[in-house]
Design a protein around this motif. Structure first.
Motif, PDB file in Angstrom:
ATOM      1  N   ALA A 110       0.827  -1.210   0.000  1.00 39.67           N
ATOM      2  CA  ALA A 110       0.000   0.000   0.000  1.00 39.67           C
ATOM      3  C   ALA A 110       0.860   1.259   0.000  1.00 39.67           C
ATOM      4  O   ALA A 110       0.407   2.316  -0.448  1.00 39.67           O
ATOM      5  CB  ALA A 110      -0.927   0.004   1.219  1.00 39.67           C
ATOM      6  N   ILE A 111       2.097   1.142   0.484  1.00 39.61           N
ATOM      7  CA  ILE A 111       2.955   2.336   0.577  1.00 39.61           C
ATOM      8  C   ILE A 111       3.351   2.853  -0.803  1.00 39.61           C
ATOM      9  O   ILE A 111       3.122   4.038  -1.112  1.00 39.61           O
ATOM     10  CB  ILE A 111       4.189   2.035   1.452  1.00 39.61           C
ATOM     11  CG1 ILE A 111       3.750   1.731   2.891  1.00 39.61           C
ATOM     12  CG2 ILE A 111       5.168   3.216   1.412  1.00 39.61           C
ATOM     13  CD1 ILE A 111       4.888   1.329   3.807  1.00 39.61           C
ATOM     14  N   PRO A 112       3.965   2.027  -1.696  1.00 36.14           N
ATOM     15  CA  PRO A 112       4.278   2.571  -3.032  1.00 36.14           C
ATOM     16  C   PRO A 112       3.034   2.990  -3.810  1.00 36.14           C
ATOM     17  O   PRO A 112       3.086   3.924  -4.611  1.00 36.14           O
ATOM     18  CB  PRO A 112       5.021   1.421  -3.727  1.00 36.14           C
ATOM     19  CG  PRO A 112       4.671   0.203  -2.968  1.00 36.14           C
ATOM     20  CD  PRO A 112       4.459   0.630  -1.562  1.00 36.14           C
ATOM     21  N   MET A 113       1.894   2.312  -3.575  1.00 36.61           N
ATOM     22  CA  MET A 113       0.681   2.718  -4.269  1.00 36.61           C
ATOM     23  C   MET A 113       0.198   4.073  -3.765  1.00 36.61           C
ATOM     24  O   MET A 113      -0.278   4.908  -4.544  1.00 36.61           O
ATOM     25  CB  MET A 113      -0.396   1.657  -4.100  1.00 36.61           C
ATOM     26  CG  MET A 113      -1.535   1.774  -5.108  1.00 36.61           C
ATOM     27  SD  MET A 113      -0.984   1.653  -6.819  1.00 36.61           S
ATOM     28  CE  MET A 113      -0.521  -0.054  -6.931  1.00 36.61           C
ATOM     29  N   ALA A 114       0.345   4.309  -2.448  1.00 35.97           N
ATOM     30  CA  ALA A 114      -0.011   5.623  -1.900  1.00 35.97           C
ATOM     31  C   ALA A 114       0.914   6.704  -2.451  1.00 35.97           C
ATOM     32  O   ALA A 114       0.471   7.833  -2.739  1.00 35.97           O
ATOM     33  CB  ALA A 114       0.057   5.587  -0.375  1.00 35.97           C
ATOM     34  N   LEU A 115       2.196   6.366  -2.611  1.00 30.36           N
ATOM     35  CA  LEU A 115       3.130   7.328  -3.203  1.00 30.36           C
ATOM     36  C   LEU A 115       2.752   7.629  -4.652  1.00 30.36           C
ATOM     37  O   LEU A 115       2.894   8.771  -5.123  1.00 30.36           O
ATOM     38  CB  LEU A 115       4.554   6.779  -3.128  1.00 30.36           C
ATOM     39  CG  LEU A 115       5.145   6.637  -1.714  1.00 30.36           C
ATOM     40  CD1 LEU A 115       6.520   5.983  -1.777  1.00 30.36           C
ATOM     41  CD2 LEU A 115       5.229   8.006  -1.033  1.00 30.36           C
ATOM     42  N   THR A 116       2.272   6.621  -5.371  1.00 27.09           N
ATOM     43  CA  THR A 116       1.799   6.843  -6.739  1.00 27.09           C
ATOM     44  C   THR A 116       0.610   7.799  -6.750  1.00 27.09           C
ATOM     45  O   THR A 116       0.515   8.689  -7.608  1.00 27.09           O
ATOM     46  CB  THR A 116       1.407   5.508  -7.388  1.00 27.09           C
ATOM     47  OG1 THR A 116       2.542   4.643  -7.414  1.00 27.09           O
ATOM     48  CG2 THR A 116       0.903   5.715  -8.801  1.00 27.09           C
ATOM     49  N   ALA A 117      -0.312   7.619  -5.793  1.00 20.19           N
ATOM     50  CA  ALA A 117      -1.456   8.528  -5.696  1.00 20.19           C
ATOM     51  C   ALA A 117      -0.995   9.955  -5.404  1.00 20.19           C
ATOM     52  O   ALA A 117      -1.513  10.921  -5.994  1.00 20.19           O
ATOM     53  CB  ALA A 117      -2.417   8.045  -4.605  1.00 20.19           C
ATOM     54  N   LEU A 118      -0.011  10.105  -4.515  1.00 18.73           N
ATOM     55  CA  LEU A 118       0.523  11.443  -4.229  1.00 18.73           C
ATOM     56  C   LEU A 118       1.182  12.046  -5.469  1.00 18.73           C
ATOM     57  O   LEU A 118       1.061  13.250  -5.723  1.00 18.73           O
ATOM     58  CB  LEU A 118       1.528  11.366  -3.076  1.00 18.73           C
ATOM     59  CG  LEU A 118       0.941  11.119  -1.684  1.00 18.73           C
ATOM     60  CD1 LEU A 118       2.065  10.931  -0.659  1.00 18.73           C
ATOM     61  CD2 LEU A 118       0.051  12.296  -1.266  1.00 18.73           C
ATOM     62  N   ALA A 119       1.889  11.197  -6.234  1.00 16.95           N
ATOM     63  CA  ALA A 119       2.514  11.694  -7.463  1.00 16.95           C
ATOM     64  C   ALA A 119       1.465  12.177  -8.455  1.00 16.95           C
ATOM     65  O   ALA A 119       1.640  13.204  -9.134  1.00 16.95           O
ATOM     66  CB  ALA A 119       3.377  10.602  -8.082  1.00 16.95           C
ATOM     67  N   LEU A 120       0.355  11.470  -8.567  1.00 11.93           N
ATOM     68  CA  LEU A 120      -0.723  11.895  -9.463  1.00 11.93           C
ATOM     69  C   LEU A 120      -1.363  13.186  -8.971  1.00 11.93           C
ATOM     70  O   LEU A 120      -1.741  14.051  -9.776  1.00 11.93           O
ATOM     71  CB  LEU A 120      -1.768  10.788  -9.581  1.00 11.93           C
ATOM     72  CG  LEU A 120      -1.348   9.557 -10.397  1.00 11.93           C
ATOM     73  CD1 LEU A 120      -2.337   8.421 -10.200  1.00 11.93           C
ATOM     74  CD2 LEU A 120      -1.225   9.908 -11.874  1.00 11.93           C
ATOM     75  N   LEU A 121      -1.494  13.322  -7.657  1.00 12.97           N
ATOM     76  CA  LEU A 121      -2.029  14.571  -7.104  1.00 12.97           C
ATOM     77  C   LEU A 121      -1.100  15.732  -7.430  1.00 12.97           C
ATOM     78  O   LEU A 121      -1.552  16.818  -7.823  1.00 12.97           O
ATOM     79  CB  LEU A 121      -2.214  14.430  -5.591  1.00 12.97           C
ATOM     80  CG  LEU A 121      -2.723  15.671  -4.844  1.00 12.97           C
ATOM     81  CD1 LEU A 121      -4.101  16.073  -5.355  1.00 12.97           C
ATOM     82  CD2 LEU A 121      -2.757  15.418  -3.339  1.00 12.97           C
ATOM     83  N   TRP A 122       0.205  15.508  -7.292  1.00 17.10           N
ATOM     84  CA  TRP A 122       1.179  16.551  -7.632  1.00 17.10           C
ATOM     85  C   TRP A 122       1.114  16.878  -9.125  1.00 17.10           C
ATOM     86  O   TRP A 122       1.160  18.047  -9.517  1.00 17.10           O
ATOM     87  CB  TRP A 122       2.572  16.055  -7.253  1.00 17.10           C
ATOM     88  CG  TRP A 122       3.683  16.984  -7.651  1.00 17.10           C
ATOM     89  CD1 TRP A 122       4.040  18.155  -7.068  1.00 17.10           C
ATOM     90  CD2 TRP A 122       4.586  16.801  -8.753  1.00 17.10           C
ATOM     91  NE1 TRP A 122       5.105  18.711  -7.725  1.00 17.10           N
ATOM     92  CE2 TRP A 122       5.468  17.901  -8.758  1.00 17.10           C
ATOM     93  CE3 TRP A 122       4.744  15.812  -9.713  1.00 17.10           C
ATOM     94  CZ2 TRP A 122       6.486  18.039  -9.691  1.00 17.10           C
ATOM     95  CZ3 TRP A 122       5.757  15.941 -10.637  1.00 17.10           C
ATOM     96  CH2 TRP A 122       6.609  17.048 -10.629  1.00 17.10           C
ATOM     97  N   LEU A 123       0.996  15.836  -9.968  1.00  9.05           N
ATOM     98  CA  LEU A 123       0.893  16.066 -11.409  1.00  9.05           C
ATOM     99  C   LEU A 123      -0.354  16.864 -11.746  1.00  9.05           C
ATOM    100  O   LEU A 123      -0.309  17.744 -12.620  1.00  9.05           O
ATOM    101  CB  LEU A 123       0.870  14.722 -12.132  1.00  9.05           C
ATOM    102  CG  LEU A 123       0.623  14.756 -13.647  1.00  9.05           C
ATOM    103  CD1 LEU A 123       1.680  15.590 -14.350  1.00  9.05           C
ATOM    104  CD2 LEU A 123       0.578  13.336 -14.218  1.00  9.05           C
ATOM    105  N   LEU A 124      -1.448  16.596 -11.074  1.00 14.57           N
ATOM    106  CA  LEU A 124      -2.680  17.350 -11.325  1.00 14.57           C
ATOM    107  C   LEU A 124      -2.457  18.832 -11.062  1.00 14.57           C
ATOM    108  O   LEU A 124      -2.945  19.694 -11.802  1.00 14.57           O
ATOM    109  CB  LEU A 124      -3.804  16.800 -10.444  1.00 14.57           C
ATOM    110  CG  LEU A 124      -5.221  17.303 -10.728  1.00 14.57           C
ATOM    111  CD1 LEU A 124      -5.644  16.938 -12.151  1.00 14.57           C
ATOM    112  CD2 LEU A 124      -6.209  16.723  -9.721  1.00 14.57           C
ATOM    113  N   GLY A 125      -1.695  19.131 -10.001  1.00 14.20           N
ATOM    114  CA  GLY A 125      -1.362  20.529  -9.726  1.00 14.20           C
ATOM    115  C   GLY A 125      -0.484  21.144 -10.788  1.00 14.20           C
ATOM    116  O   GLY A 125      -0.621  22.325 -11.123  1.00 14.20           O
TER     117      GLY A 125
END
Length: 705
Positions: A515-530
């Motif tokens: 779940a940790i690398p997947m959560a980091l992927t979600a954070l990366a997508l959130l950053w990309l959205l910004g």
């Protein structure tokens, strides 16, 4: 309309040209200028020419009022070529400046049927063999018998190989004595051969229709006449995308050629239709109704590649690179957890070899189908005139937002907040449900694995843009096969499967760790959205993610059906879509300046830096590209690199491909690439170098030595 070149005295400069072709030719001609330093001998009077030019006249005793045909004969050395009247994406054609006696006039240049050549993504309309350009001179009736006149002409042309271009020139004088106009047999035979190489004027008008950025030209052509190896060479400039693939079909007494356009157009189009063994007809087309249907006709080189160039393409090698590239994608942090969980599913199946293999095949089918769909959509949009590249889906804020919600849901699933059949490691699905779960897991793996072109992928994805559609789709399928290969290996190689740990408590803990690398992927997508839409993207994405997690927790506590969770997720996505659709897009140039060390990419600025004899390091990146970010942190944005570049005076230029940028897409395509990263170094007076896709500080500091 086609250009009349006979009265043009000056070669185009790096700043000449119009429309979309201007930037392309500016860079090419600037590089020609840089190459002139080591190749200056090509312009020295009397020096050997790479494309040797000479002149001949059909008769040197023309009668008053006659039309005299002059031939400019061109003889390229092996490995060299010159250009047709419309040279394509690069090069310059033959240009003539006549110095004529009073009353003598020169007609347009008549050129033989050319061939195609792709060099570094540039389409060239060229001649590799000995040939002749013909020009008719009209003499006035007032000339007197035995009167002597001299025809003078200054000629300029480009002589190019696959590696270098040099401008060449020659001055010619033709002494004529007015007489009876007799033409000897040998000379007539020679000129007849040259005339036979010219395209034949079409006696009927062609029609064309435009659909978006594609154009279909219907050319009157007898149904019984043979036609193969078709290619349309536009004489009208700055309208067609020369390097784009073409297709052809026959319907009745029409031959229809389909290609791509650079910009809208509704005027007259002049061009040349090549078919068979270098036969051609001159075409003039106006807007009209193009017939539908018909049978497919082969095109020259099957799309943007001449026969010789096509034969050099090793499809097996390209396919191998795509498989290797797909295999390496498994190391991406968002894919590895999915691969690990599917490996756990195999371990849980124990000795049921049949179930393991069926799940592996379903997983592979999901991946390969997704890659084929993504590749097919990309090829379809490009053929429709859209300037897009690989991972184009991550340039759309709405798709990034959807992936963000999906990653948040998967993270919650891996953490144990709820179960989804087929993704979870501890499900107890039926055999059918297990295969369905594996299929959709494969789809998910493909979607999250395609943002970057990693090692081995760049050449394969670039080649896919130039190959015929069936072969291009094979490359995309190879990418999917490589991505699925580890799972297939575990399922089909018993020694590997036997080494899998036995089922136990470790499986639950492993799943939670994933779940940790997947959560980091979600954070990366959130950053990309910004990065795509500004700070409001972070706010919208953050609120939506928190709302989705809260909704999932409420549903789990209430024991409600997962259909409610899907309903809540749909509502959250709809609201987010509504909000994102109304956000203004941030200024791209400001974005690049703020977050990257270097000038924003511009072909005009690149040409200017090269003209100033500045070495240039040009790289293309994107916020969604993991390989790009690793290289920037490990090599580009390091103090040692900065100091070395400053000391050597190396200018840095950055192409930010985070958002869709047609100019960058076109430039990447000319380099044989479909995505990022791409690293180029332009030394002073030398050939541009393509750097490895995995950079080190030593790789970059070596450029400054």
């Amino acid at each position: 309309m086609g250009r009349r070149l006979e009265n043009t005295a000056v070669l185009p400069t790096p700043n000449s040209g119009k429309g979309n072709a201007m930037n392309v030719r500016a860079i090419i001609l600037l590089l020609i200028g840089l190459f002139l330093i080591p190749a200056a001998h090509a312009q020295l009077p009397g020096a050997p020419q790479n494309v040797r030019a000479s002149i001949a006249v059909e008769t040197d005793t023309p009668a008053p009022g006659d039309t005299v045909t002059v031939a400019i004969m061109m003889d390229p050395k092996p490995g060299w070529h010159d250009y047709w009247l419309n040279p394509g994406d690069a090069g310059t054609p033959l240009e003539l400046e006549w110095k004529l006696p009073p009353g003598v006039t020169a007609g347009p240049i008549r050129a033989p049927v050319p061939e195609t050549l792709i060099v570094s993504g540039f389409m060239n309309h060229i001649y590799k063999q000995k040939h002749a350009f013909l020009v008719d001179l009209k003499l006035p009736l007032k000339l007197q018998p035995r009167q002597k006149i001299t025809i003078k002409v200054d000629a300029r042309w480009s002589a190019c190989s696959d590696m270098i271009c040099v401008p060449e020139s020659g001055s010619f004088a033709i002494p004529l004595t007015i007489g009876d106009g007799r033409i000897d047999k040998d000379t007539r035979s020679r000129f007849d051969i040259w005339r036979a190489a010219l395209p034949v004027p079409l006696d009927r008008q062609a029609v064309y229709a435009v659909n978006g950025k594609t154009i279909s030209i219907a050319i009157p052509y007898p149904a019984g006449a043979p036609a193969d190896k078709v290619w349309f060479f536009p004489r009208t400039e700055n309208i067609f995308r020369y390097a784009a693939s073409q297709s052809a079909r026959r319907t009745g007494n029409w031959l229809v050629v389909k290609g791509a356009m650079d910009k809208p157009f509704n005027g007259q189009i002049d061009g040349l239709l090549r078919f068979g063994d270098a036969q051609g007809i001159e075409v003039r087309a106006l807007p009209g109704s193009v017939p539908s249907g018909g049978d497919a006709v082969t095109v020259l080189g099957e799309g943007a590649l001449s026969g010789e160039a096509k034969s050099s393409v090793n499809l097996a090698l390209i396919l191998g690179l795509s498989v290797l590239g797909g295999l390496l994608l498994n190391l991406m942090p968002c894919v590895f957890p999915i691969l690990g969980l599917k490996a756990i599913a195999i371990a849980k199946s124990g000795g049921d070899e049949g179930q393991a293999r069926r799940d592996a095949l379903a997983y592979t089918a999901g991946i390969m189908l997704s890659c084929l769909i993504l590749g097919g959509v990309m090829l379809g949009l490009r053929s429709a005139g859209q300037e897009i590249g690989w991972a184009f889906q991550l340039q759309d804020p709405v798709i990034v937002f959807l992936l963000l919600l999906l990653m948040v849901a998967i993270t919650a699933n891996l953490a144990g907040l709820f179960e989804i059949g087929g993704i979870g490691a501890g499900d107890s699905l039926t055999r059918k449900s297990g295969m369905a779960g594996s299929f959709w897991t494969g789809v998910l793996a493909a979607v999250v694995a395609t943002p970057c072109t990693g090692p081995f992928m760049a050449a394969a994805m670039g080649a896919a843009l130039l190959l015929p559609v069936p072969q291009a789709l094979l490359i995309f399928a190879g990418l999917g096969f490589g991505l699925a290969l580890p799972f297939l290996a575990i399922a089909y190689i018993p020694p590997l499967r036997s080494r899998m740990p036995k089922p136990g408590l470790w499986m639950v803990r492993f799943r939670q760790w994933m779940a940790i690398p997947m959560a980091l992927t979600a954070l990366a997508l959130l950053w990309l959205l910004g990065q795509l839409v500004g700070i409001n993207g972070w706010i919208i994405g953050g609120i939506a993610s928190a709302s989705l997690l809260a909704g999932i927790m409420i549903i789990v506590r209430q024991g409600a059906s997962m259909i409610w969770a899907l309903g809540i997720a749909s509502v959250i996505f709809a609201l987010g879509y509504f909000a994102l659709d109304r956000l203004p897009e941030p200024d791209a140039a400001t974005s690049v300046t703020n977050k990257l060390d270097g000038e924003a990419f511009s072909e005009q600025r690149l040409a200017q830096l090269l003209a100033e004899k500045r070495p240039v390091f040009l790289y293309f990146t994107a916020d969604w590209c993991l390989t790009c970010k690793v290289n920037e942190a490990a090599a580009i944005d390091r103090e040692e690199t900065t100091q070395a570049f400053e000391k050597a005076g190396i200018a840095t230029m950055v192409g930010d491909y985070t958002r869709r940028d047609p100019a960058i897409t076109r430039f990447l395509a000319r380099q044989g690439r479909s995505g990022v990263p791409l690293y180029l170094f332009y030394p002073v007076g030398g050939e541009p170098r393509v750097l490895p896709q995995v950079l080190t500080v030593d790789t970059l500091t070596e450029l400054a030595k």
